[in-house]
Design an enzyme around this catalytic site. Structure first.
Site, short mmCIF file in Angstrom:
data_model
loop_
_atom_site.label_atom_id
_atom_site.label_comp_id
_atom_site.label_asym_id
_atom_site.label_seq_id
_atom_site.Cartn_x
_atom_site.Cartn_y
_atom_site.Cartn_z
CE LYS A 302 -3.81 2.33 2.30
NZ LYS A 302 -3.26 3.66 1.96
NE ARG A 474 -14.14 3.43 2.71
CZ ARG A 474 -12.97 4.02 2.51
NH1 ARG A 474 -11.85 3.32 2.69
NH2 ARG A 474 -12.90 5.27 2.13
#
Length: 651
Positions: A302, A474
């Site tokens: 990430k 999401r």
């Protein structure tokens, strides 16, 4: 009626009695009066229930469809407070000073009188409505139309260059002079960038789907399937808009084709960005393994940068869009210049999902987001660039005319490698573990997390191998595993700064503490979640004070939800977004975040917040939502064994 939402069932019962002849004050084919739409806004503003709001908007859209369907597009844009698709970068959000000048000209009132009224009312829309209501005119102005107001708004948004402020004032003045009844208030609020009637974008699209389905097929429920038809229409419109978020494409297709044919006519295409898929936060490795039990999944680094959706069109042009669909090509001319050279032979068009990360090419080192944020936001000259950027690509959404959103991650990764080649320090693939994990791989997953942290990233994104790409969602198929998950809260929050207290002692002359809020899209409001006053350096406080003073407003906005027991010394327009970390969440009698979601009468607050970084890449409306705050609170309660009703014991 399995699979049909309760809203569709209730709506089906309410739509039977409709007669456009009773509602329309204009003849078929004539322009729709703006007063008709403004009156609908007024009715919605006075209606607290979401279902009734939707029904009011459905009735308005049905009336427009039955009389002047060509006015549906500008009407929808006005309901959404937009003048063009997001990626075109046309925005209203006119400053209060320009609006007050126009109001002075339109009403003959002095600037001081307008300022005084604004300070008292707290809403420039109410000031405009009251001023116009008291004003007498010799000649009745020509009524405003939906099409006319929309075109005027577009002209105002496009006005640039020398004397642009004077030209904007003139355009706004003409609108106000011609406005009557409730029109001035909504014109003013729309120009400020917020209608503030609680009408969210999702509601607009639901109403649009219902209205078009009812217009084509009627409201007859003799077969008991009206609710199914309405729900099917909603899903079709949502799906089409998620893949091509442009009313310029959606509404003409709705008017021309059956709703079930929308996928054939409204499709994802290079040049029109989709909202990115987002990952759910987790509190640790155990939660990841629990959620993905017996599923094949993979892990990617990430990266601590800015989302960049890269579009390569058939005419060889490159566009780079932010997570908000803002055109960032001017911010990253260096990236736009190198992409064509990275495209593999035979590739005519593609869309990649990437992260733009500050990068030190001499050492191959990833730099923190704070370094990236020092780059200019617009009109960057390649020769002036001091902060180099590497593009880390992790997904391919479109390749050579084929949309890949519904394809599994394995196929999209293959397409990514077929679309572009890597060049170290300029365009690289996100580092990931290609093999599958099982529920026993705790040690290996922990090792890979440590590797990602050592490489200068924020942690991992864990994805199921068969996951499709879900724009603007999401998803539980993507989970965030961040390096600081052991600190108690698995994710940071993005919050808007809406107020401040003056500093004392050593902090005299700057702000010493700030009031933070999250966004509730359902009610279009900012809800306070915490006060933050520790962890700042003197230099930071000076910088933040200078920047925030530019957004000072005389009183709290009507769409701020806060407690009278926690009033700041000064209020700000919600423009600044900070990323903060906290110790935990608590039920709060003073803060209003997620009000009613965890406790019927109280909100949720965060304890011991500390600033992580300023988020220049996010708008306040992209701040952590009230629903997300509630999710985090309940997740904390489950993982820590806390009682649901625990209240804050320290601010």
């Amino acid at each position: 009626m399995e699979g049909v939402g309760l809203g569709a069932v209730a709506a089906a019962k309410a739509y039977a009695n409709f007669d456009s002849a009773e509602l329309a004050t204009w003849k078929a084919g004539e322009p729709v009066p703006f007063l008709f739409l403004a009156s609908t806004f007024e009715a919605i503003a006075n209606q607290p229930k979401r279902l009734q709001m939707t029904q009011l908007l459905v009735t308005a859209f049905r009336t427009i469809l039955a009389t002047t369907p060509e006015d549906l597009l500008p009407a929808v844009y006005l309901c959404s407070n937009q003048v063009a698709p997001s990626h075109e970068g046309l925005e209203l959000g006119i400053g209060d000073s320009i609006l007050m000048k126009a109001l002075c000209q339109a009403t003959g009132k002095s600037m001081q009188k307008i300022k005084d009224d604004y300070a008292e009312a707290g809403d420039l829309g109410n000031v405009a409505a009251a001023a116009r209501a008291k004003q007498k005119t010799m000649f009745k102005p020509k009524p405003l139309t939906v099409q006319g107001v929309f075109k005027a708004f577009q002209a105002i948004a496009r006005t640039q260059g020398t004397k642009s402020q004077e030209r904007k004032v003139d355009l706004i003045n003409k609108l106000l002079v011609s406005s009557t009844d409730v029109e001035p208030g909504f014109i003013m609020r729309a120009l400020q960038g917020k209608l503030r009637i609680g009408l969210g974008d999702e509601t607009v699209r639901v109403a649009l789907a219902h209205a078009q389905s009812l217009h084509r097929h009627g409201a007859d429920n003799a077969d008991g399937k009206l609710a199914n038809r309405l729900e099917t229409a909603v899903q079709a419109v949502k799906q089409a808009y998620s893949q091509c978020p442009s009313y310029d494409a959606l509404i003409p297709a709705l008017l021309q084709y059956p709703i079930e044919d929308l996928p054939d006519h409204v499709r994802f295409t290079p040049g029109v960005p989709v909202k990115p898929m987002l990952a759910k936060a987790t509190t640790g490795i155990a939660e990841v393994l629990e959620k993905f039990t017996d599923q094949e999944f993979t892990c990617e680094y990430k990266y601590d940068g800015e989302r960049a959706q890269v579009h390569y069109t058939e005419d060889g042009k490159v566009f780079i869009y932010s997570r908000n669909s803002e055109n960032n090509t001017g911010k990253y001319p260096d990236i736009a210049a190198i992409v064509p050279s990275m495209v593999r032979e035979g590739v005519k068009s593609m869309v990649l999902d990437c992260e733009a990360v500050a990068f030190e090419r001499a050492t191959g080192k990833i730099l923190p987001f704070q370094v990236l944020s020092t780059r200019k936001r617009k009109d960057v000259e390649v020769a002036d660039i001091k902060v180099q950027v590497c593009l880390f690509a992790f997904d391919c959404l479109y390749l050579n005319g084929a949309m890949l959103l519904q394809k599994p991650l394995t196929e999209r990764r293959t397409a990514l490698s077929q679309a572009v080649r890597e060049k170290p320090g300029e365009l690289q693939f996100a580092l990931f573990k290609a093999h599958s994990y099982t529920s026993t791989d705790v040690e290996e997953l922990g090792t890979f997390l440590n590797e990602s942290v050592a490489a200068g990233t924020e942690g991992l994104i864990v994805k199921t191998m068969d996951s499709t790409y879900e724009p603007s969602r999401r998803s539980l198929h993507w989970l965030k595993l961040k390096k600081d998950y052991l600190e108690g809260v698995g994710d940071t929050l993005d919050v808007a700064v809406i107020g401040a207290w003056f500093g004392k002692g050593k902090r005299s002359g700057v702000f010493g503490a700030f009031l933070l809020a999250v966004y509730n899209p359902e009610g279009e409001e900012f809800q306070t979640i915490s006060k933050i006053g520790t962890g700042f350096s003197e230099e930071q406080l000076k910088q933040f004070s200078e920047e925030l003073r530019l957004h000072t407003i005389p009183t709290a906005k009507p769409y701020y939800r806060y407690s009278e027991t926690l009033l700041p010394d000064i209020w700000f327009d919600a423009k600044t977004v900070w990323e903060v970390k906290c110790a935990d969440f608590s039920i709060s009698p003073r803060h209003k975040a997620a009000l009613g979601l965890a406790d019927p009468d109280k909100g949720i607050s965060i304890r011991f917040p500390r600033l992580v970084k300023v988020r220049d890449d996010k708008t306040p409306e992209d701040a952590t939502s009230a629903e997300q705050v509630a999710e985090m609170y309940f997740k904390q309660a489950l993982t820590s064994g806390q009682q649901k009703g625990k209240q804050e014991d320290e601010e």
